[in-house]
Scaffold this motif. Structure first.
Motif, PDB file in Angstrom:
ATOM      1  N   SER A  23      -3.364   3.244  -7.268  1.00  0.00           N
ATOM      2  CA  SER A  23      -4.123   2.441  -6.318  1.00  0.00           C
ATOM      3  C   SER A  23      -3.439   1.083  -6.220  1.00  0.00           C
ATOM      4  CB  SER A  23      -5.570   2.261  -6.783  1.00  0.00           C
ATOM      5  OG  SER A  23      -5.608   1.434  -7.942  1.00  0.00           O
ATOM      6  N   LEU A  24      -3.659   0.381  -5.114  1.00  0.00           N
ATOM      7  CA  LEU A  24      -3.038  -0.930  -4.934  1.00  0.00           C
ATOM      8  C   LEU A  24      -3.473  -1.870  -6.053  1.00  0.00           C
ATOM      9  CD1 LEU A  24      -1.345  -2.893  -3.289  1.00  0.00           C
ATOM     10  CD2 LEU A  24      -3.356  -3.366  -1.874  1.00  0.00           C
ATOM     11  N   ARG A  25      -4.751  -1.811  -6.402  1.00  0.00           N
ATOM     12  CA  ARG A  25      -5.280  -2.686  -7.456  1.00  0.00           C
ATOM     13  C   ARG A  25      -4.609  -2.404  -8.801  1.00  0.00           C
ATOM     14  NH1 ARG A  25     -11.716  -3.286  -8.996  1.00  0.00           N
ATOM     15  NH2 ARG A  25     -11.473  -4.860 -10.623  1.00  0.00           N
ATOM     16  N   THR A  26      -4.446  -1.110  -9.106  1.00  0.00           N
ATOM     17  CA  THR A  26      -3.814  -0.744 -10.382  1.00  0.00           C
ATOM     18  C   THR A  26      -2.358  -1.183 -10.410  1.00  0.00           C
ATOM     19  OG1 THR A  26      -5.283   1.147 -10.697  1.00  0.00           O
ATOM     20  CG2 THR A  26      -3.189   1.179 -11.892  1.00  0.00           C
ATOM     21  N   GLU A  49       0.823  -1.205   0.000  1.00  0.00           N
ATOM     22  CA  GLU A  49       0.000   0.000   0.000  1.00  0.00           C
ATOM     23  C   GLU A  49       0.860   1.259   0.000  1.00  0.00           C
ATOM     24  OE1 GLU A  49      -2.336  -3.397   1.502  1.00  0.00           O
ATOM     25  OE2 GLU A  49      -0.347  -2.596   2.003  1.00  0.00           O
ATOM     26  N   ASN A 106       1.677   7.022  -6.715  1.00  0.00           N
ATOM     27  CA  ASN A 106       0.391   7.639  -7.068  1.00  0.00           C
ATOM     28  C   ASN A 106      -0.514   6.672  -7.836  1.00  0.00           C
ATOM     29  OD1 ASN A 106       0.984  10.276  -5.962  1.00  0.00           O
ATOM     30  ND2 ASN A 106       2.350  10.589  -7.709  1.00  0.00           N
ATOM     31  N   ALA A 131       2.484   1.676  -3.499  1.00  0.00           N
ATOM     32  CA  ALA A 131       1.495   2.156  -4.465  1.00  0.00           C
ATOM     33  C   ALA A 131       1.224   3.647  -4.257  1.00  0.00           C
ATOM     34  CB  ALA A 131       0.199   1.356  -4.331  1.00  0.00           C
ATOM     35  N   ALA A 132       1.126   4.061  -2.986  1.00  0.00           N
ATOM     36  CA  ALA A 132       0.863   5.465  -2.688  1.00  0.00           C
ATOM     37  C   ALA A 132       2.005   6.353  -3.169  1.00  0.00           C
ATOM     38  CB  ALA A 132       0.650   5.647  -1.184  1.00  0.00           C
TER      39      ALA A 132
END
Length: 346
Positions: A264-267, A255, A262, A258-259
């Motif tokens: 999302s975790l899914r992306t 997480e 920039n 991903a942050a």
């Protein structure tokens, strides 16, 4: 791949020149307008740009009218060992599935100009190949070369037919590919882009004939470095590696990564899957390589554990075993033994 200025081994171009010469076209003629210096073709570590190789392919295709089977001739001449560290990484992979993972992640080190990724769905393992950015008039030749090379090397290394379930080709090219796969009796279907090769997952768990996990990890590291040197796009995987390298102790979460990107975790997970890797795989590669580098300097296991932010040697040892399949102590001893042998020989 929107730019063709990244570099490739000259080996592919040498094979194309050999094919042209066998068909009566001299080296000077087939290299005309490509920008390739004939002298480079004699250098073991010579490189050309992707644009130059494509110009050579266009000369060949133009000269012979995109003759079906010409790409097959080129592909059958390619040997896995011609691809240097990539070939060695594949050959030393622990299992067939892991070897295919190398193929996907580092396909740009082979003959391919497309973008590859993998997907597992139930009992099926699929490799996708997107070559839509390849010049349209060269697409059939290049796909012939890729498929003929892949199948021939599978047969040479493993001595058995690949467990193909079906092959799905875009651009109306399934009929063109039929002669390549005539000997393996697999259904060839038409589909929209990208191309898709489907294999039986259950038959990919067996060991490679020359499996060596430590060797495979070493050569995969060199593959990643070679991609970087040749100026290929690093993608999301490269960006994740950079974040991981800034977090030496390995405690950064998916997480948080991903942050920082920039995303999302899914992306992030989806993009990594498209690039043929995963967050866990990247952690293993990145931290495993860092740990190997530190151990190779002569530091003790305890020192490396401390430098990488672990509470002690046991916790670090457990992590290293997950990354590399052996204990850090054994790795350090093997490095010391190899160094001693090199010193004796010199």
């Amino acid at each position: 791949m929107s730019s063709w200025e990244w570099r490739r081994a000259v080996t592919n171009s040498v094979v194309l020149v050999e094919v042209a010469e066998e068909h009566g076209v001299g080296r000077e003629e087939i290299l005309r307008g490509t920008g390739i210096d004939p002298a480079v073709c004699s250098e073991p570590d010579g490189e050309v740009t992707a644009a130059q190789e494509l110009a050579l392919v266009r000369n060949l295709v133009t000269r012979f009218g995109d003759q079906p089977g010409l790409g097959v001739e080129a592909g059958l001449r390619m040997r896995l060992t011609m691809h240097g560290v990539y070939g060695l990484a594949v050959l030393s992979s622990p299992t067939l599935l892991e070897a295919l993972g190398i193929l996907v992640r580092y396909s740009a080190l082979t003959t391919s100009f497309g973008r590859a990724w993998q997907q597992t769905d139930g009992a099926e393992f699929s490799i996708f190949l997107d070559d839509t950015e390849v010049p349209r008039d060269l697409r059939a030749f290049l796909l012939e070369r890729d498929m003929a090379s892949a199948l021939n090397n599978w047969l040479l290394v493993l001595g058995a037919k690949p467990p193909l379930v079906r092959l799905e080709f875009a651009g109306g090219l399934s009929a063109r590919m039929a002669p390549v796969f005539e000997s393996v009796e697999v259904p060839l279907l038409d589909r929209d882009d990208p191309h898709r090769l489907v294999l039986n997952l259950a038959e990919l768990t067996g060991p490679m004939p020359m499996a060596s996990p430590l060797t495979a990890a070493h050569f995969e590291k060199e593959c990643a470095e070679l991609l970087e040197r040749r100026g290929l796009h690093k993608g999301v995987a490269g960006s994740v590696r950079e974040v991981l390298m800034r977090q030496m102790n390995g405690r950064v979460s998916q997480e948080e990564v991903a942050a920082q990107l920039n995303l999302s975790l899914r992306t992030m997970r989806r993009r990594l899957a498209e690039e043929g890797t995963s967050y866990r795989q990247l952690c293993s590669e990145t931290y495993g390589s860092l740990a190997e580098d530190l151990l190779s300097t002569g530091l003790t296991v305890e020192d490396v554990a401390y430098r990488m932010g672990y509470s002690g040697a046991p916790a670090f040892s457990n992590a290293f075993k997950q990354w590399r399949g052996i204990s850090p102590g054994r790795f350090a001893r093997e490095v010391a033994t190899q160094s001693h042998r090199s010193a004796v020989h010199h």
